[in-house]
Design a protein around this motif. Sequence first.
Motif, PDB file in Angstrom:
ATOM      1  N   HIS A 263       0.740  -1.225   0.028  1.00 29.38           N
ATOM      2  CA  HIS A 263      -0.067  -0.156  -0.002  1.00 29.38           C
ATOM      3  C   HIS A 263       0.927   1.361   0.096  1.00 29.38           C
ATOM      4  CE1 HIS A 263      -2.656   3.083   1.353  1.00 29.38           C
ATOM      5  NE2 HIS A 263      -3.733   2.293   1.052  1.00 29.38           N
ATOM      6  N   TRP A 264       1.738   1.439   0.844  1.00 30.16           N
ATOM      7  CA  TRP A 264       2.701   2.460   0.950  1.00 30.16           C
ATOM      8  C   TRP A 264       3.385   2.735  -0.581  1.00 30.16           C
ATOM      9  CZ3 TRP A 264       5.385   0.556   5.923  1.00 30.16           C
ATOM     10  CH2 TRP A 264       4.853   1.166   7.080  1.00 30.16           C
TER      11      TRP A 264
ATOM     12  N   GLN B   7      -6.789   3.082   5.448  1.00 26.29           N
ATOM     13  CA  GLN B   7      -7.384   3.507   6.585  1.00 26.29           C
ATOM     14  C   GLN B   7      -7.562   2.793   7.956  1.00 26.29           C
ATOM     15  OE1 GLN B   7     -11.557   4.340   5.204  1.00 26.29           O
ATOM     16  NE2 GLN B   7     -10.714   4.696   3.154  1.00 26.29           N
ATOM     17  N   LYS B   8      -7.532   1.318   7.560  1.00 22.28           N
ATOM     18  CA  LYS B   8      -7.602   0.464   8.866  1.00 22.28           C
ATOM     19  C   LYS B   8      -7.621  -1.119   8.210  1.00 22.28           C
ATOM     20  CE  LYS B   8     -12.455   0.487   8.564  1.00 22.28           C
ATOM     21  NZ  LYS B   8     -13.728   0.785   9.329  1.00 22.28           N
ATOM     22  N   PHE B   9      -7.176  -2.015   9.237  1.00 25.39           N
ATOM     23  CA  PHE B   9      -7.438  -3.372   8.997  1.00 25.39           C
ATOM     24  C   PHE B   9      -8.609  -3.649   9.840  1.00 25.39           C
ATOM     25  CE2 PHE B   9      -2.766  -2.985   8.779  1.00 25.39           C
ATOM     26  CZ  PHE B   9      -2.211  -3.918   7.629  1.00 25.39           C
ATOM     27  N   VAL B  10      -9.203  -4.649   8.998  1.00 25.76           N
ATOM     28  CA  VAL B  10     -10.661  -5.113   9.587  1.00 25.76           C
ATOM     29  C   VAL B  10     -10.443  -6.576   9.903  1.00 25.76           C
ATOM     30  CG1 VAL B  10     -13.021  -5.230   9.660  1.00 25.76           C
ATOM     31  CG2 VAL B  10     -11.935  -3.300   8.470  1.00 25.76           C
TER      32      VAL B  10
ATOM     33  N   LEU C  47      -8.425  -1.891   4.447  1.00 25.11           N
ATOM     34  CA  LEU C  47      -9.245  -1.012   3.779  1.00 25.11           C
ATOM     35  C   LEU C  47      -8.023   0.172   3.386  1.00 25.11           C
ATOM     36  CD1 LEU C  47     -12.169  -0.167   3.097  1.00 25.11           C
ATOM     37  CD2 LEU C  47     -12.161   1.180   5.207  1.00 25.11           C
ATOM     38  N   ALA C  48      -8.083   0.330   2.146  1.00 22.70           N
ATOM     39  CA  ALA C  48      -6.966   1.388   1.642  1.00 22.70           C
ATOM     40  C   ALA C  48      -7.424   2.709   1.720  1.00 22.70           C
ATOM     41  CB  ALA C  48      -6.836   0.967   0.107  1.00 22.70           C
ATOM     42  N   VAL C  49      -6.676   3.582   1.381  1.00 25.65           N
ATOM     43  CA  VAL C  49      -6.709   5.024   1.553  1.00 25.65           C
ATOM     44  C   VAL C  49      -7.897   5.216   0.908  1.00 25.65           C
ATOM     45  CG1 VAL C  49      -4.918   5.771   0.128  1.00 25.65           C
ATOM     46  CG2 VAL C  49      -5.661   7.260   1.734  1.00 25.65           C
TER      47      VAL C  49
ATOM     48  N   THR D  69     -10.831   1.135  -1.127  1.00 23.48           N
ATOM     49  CA  THR D  69     -10.969  -0.218  -1.594  1.00 23.48           C
ATOM     50  C   THR D  69     -10.359  -1.221  -0.437  1.00 23.48           C
ATOM     51  OG1 THR D  69      -8.802   0.044  -2.511  1.00 23.48           O
ATOM     52  CG2 THR D  69     -10.479   0.344  -4.053  1.00 23.48           C
ATOM     53  N   GLU D  70     -10.956  -2.388  -0.612  1.00 24.86           N
ATOM     54  CA  GLU D  70     -10.705  -3.440   0.199  1.00 24.86           C
ATOM     55  C   GLU D  70      -9.653  -4.529  -0.136  1.00 24.86           C
ATOM     56  OE1 GLU D  70     -13.925  -5.618   1.909  1.00 24.86           O
ATOM     57  OE2 GLU D  70     -14.680  -3.874   3.020  1.00 24.86           O
TER      58      GLU D  70
END
Length: 83
Positions: A15-16, A25-28, A73-75, A78-79
């Motif tokens: 992602h970086w 945004q986060k991990f779920v 959850l990407a910036v 998108t998952e």
Amino acid sequence: MTTLYLQMTDKLIAHWKGNGNAYPQKFVLSPALRDEYVRCLNLMTIPGDRDMSATKHMGVPIEIDEASPGVMLAVDGTETSLQ
């Protein structure tokens, strides 16, 4: 046993690279995956060396959702599956 931790780290690094070093945004995670993540942390650290609350992975918030298969959850929203 550290597979989930490494999967999360690999997804974060990708992602970086693809988003100008922006954080997702986060991990779920499901409760079972969160438990696995905590076990991974326990195997990799000296007791008392890390906050074991597992609310963040390398600065990215971790959310618990009973129905989640494990995603990042990407910036852009998108998952990405962790599997």
